[in-house]
Scaffold this active site. Structure first.
Site: not given
Length: 422
Positions: A216-218, A284
């Site tokens: 995943g991402n932030r 994102a």
């Protein structure tokens, strides 16, 4: 700087509270405004004090909470409060308060303040659905908006008793965000997106490795939710496609579609973008996903950890642009976001310019990320690039303010080409 000087320099907000069950939520609005550095004076109606006592408002604001124009007459509060305010917010604004404001009545301190205010005015309605939809209330809202007053759309949900429907007070945090925007935008919020259907994506996609772990991402989704919120307040019909944002409150008047992975997001966007006046891709999207997702949790074992092979995810923004160009998607303005870090050879802005050309979208918001910037924070900054070559820096400020700048640019695109969906 002394505490006294800071108090004098703080933006001055009058928080009006009218007599509805939602008056208790005004305490959260008051706390949110004071904690973000505003000097707030509460002007409740007499009916509001039957729901929340004056002592509560006074304790949270540090100022007396008056209702009557005859209180402290030498200070002329019915004139001074409005004259000196940088913003007047009324939350909740009942049907009765809207009617009195629309007709210029001034029979208490709050309505007198509304008549003397030279600053932005935000009215946040809360009432039963039937009252909100009544022709008299709709007429009063139109009159107020025609005078430049910002009348927010109420939320939908549980009302008093067993009733549900449109008329619920929006989340207090949303009211605080909108108040901060109006302090930064004293001209108010235009209703320039009325009649438009816009689609916003938000959050970060997650690609499962097994039932427990994911790539995943932030991204928190806050920027996308701010975009949806501002668009709704500017009159748009908003569809929000949100990836993994269950901790965020859905903005009032916004239709939500939840997704998890990049491929799920792609599928939803291709469906809702067809016929939309604008699509703003702030989500994102993971560039890669595991080639295989384990059916059971991958166990920690001795020796070398397992190797994870990756497949490339679809380029959702690029596909939207391509399908529009081929006539398979009737979509108007397409805007994207680019989160960049830069490197010794290329700046964040230069990477953004290259991405704008590569993606072919109409607008691109370029954010510098890392070191506490953009992701998982309340504020944002960057550059707004247009395919025409026009570039605008967006100074550091709230994500709601950046959202307003994006919709300004989209509105300019609408003005230049009123309907690009054909």
């Amino acid at each position: 700087m002394s505490d006294e000087q800071e108090a004098r320099d703080a933006p001055r907000v009058v928080l009006g509270v009218s007599g509805g069950v939602a008056a208790y939520k005004a305490c959260e609005v008051l706390r949110g405004l004071t904690e973000s550095g505003h000097d707030v004076r509460v002007a409740p109606t007499a009916a509001a004090l039957r729901f929340v006592g004056a002592a509560t408002f006074e304790a949270l604001s540090g100022h007396p909470a008056r209702t009557d124009v005859f209180d402290d007459v030498p200070e002329v509060p019915h004139v001074r409060l409005g004259q000196q305010a940088d913003l007047v917010v009324v939350a909740p604004a009942t049907a009765d308060l809207l009617a009195r404001a629309a007709n210029g009545l001034a029979d208490d301190l709050l309505t007198s303040t509304l008549l003397t205010a030279h600053c932005p005015v935000l009215l946040v309605p809360a009432m039963h659905t039937e009252m909100w939809e009544h022709p008299a209330t709709r007429h009063n809202v139109e009159v107020l908006r025609s005078r430049g007053v910002v009348v927010a759309e109420p939320d939908s949900g549980r009302l008093t008793g067993a009733d549900s429907g449109k008329g619920r007070l929006p989340d207090p945090g949303e009211i605080v965000d909108l108040s901060r925007l109006l302090l930064a935008e004293p001209a108010g919020l235009p209703r320039d997106l009325t009649g438009r259907h816009v689609v916003v994506s938000a959050g970060g996609t997650r690609e499962p490795l097994d039932p427990v772990r994911y790539l995943g991402n932030r991204s928190s989704g806050r920027q996308g939710f701010a975009l949806a919120r501002v668009a709704a307040h500017r009159g748009a019909e908003v569809t929000l496609v949100a990836a993994n944002t269950s901790d965020l409150v859905v903005p009032a008047g916004v239709r939500l579609r939840r997704v998890g992975t990049a491929r799920e997001l792609r599928s939803e966007l291709l469906e809702v973008a067809d016929g939309a006046d604008a699509v703003v891709m702030s989500a994102a999207v993971a560039d890669f996903r595991p080639s295989e997702s384990a059916e059971h949790k991958i166990k920690k074992t001795e020796g070398e950890p397992p190797t994870v092979r990756l497949d490339r995810n679809p380029d959702v923004l690029g596909e939207l642009v391509e399908q529009r160009a081929n006539g398979r998607l009737r979509t108007g303005v397409i805007a994207g976001f680019a989160a960049e870090t830069g490197d010794p050879d290329t700046t964040v802005l230069e990477y953004g310019r290259k991405k704008l050309v590569r993606k072919g979208c109409d607008l691109l918001v370029v954010n510098a990320v890392g070191d506490g910037r953009a992701f998982e924070v309340e504020d944002n900054a960057g550059w707004l690039l247009a395919s025409s070559g026009v570039e605008h820096p967006v100074p550091h400020g709230s994500k709601t303010l950046l959202a307003a700048r994006v919709w300004d640019a989209v509105a300019e695109q609408f003005a230049a080409a009123p309907d690009r969906r054909a």
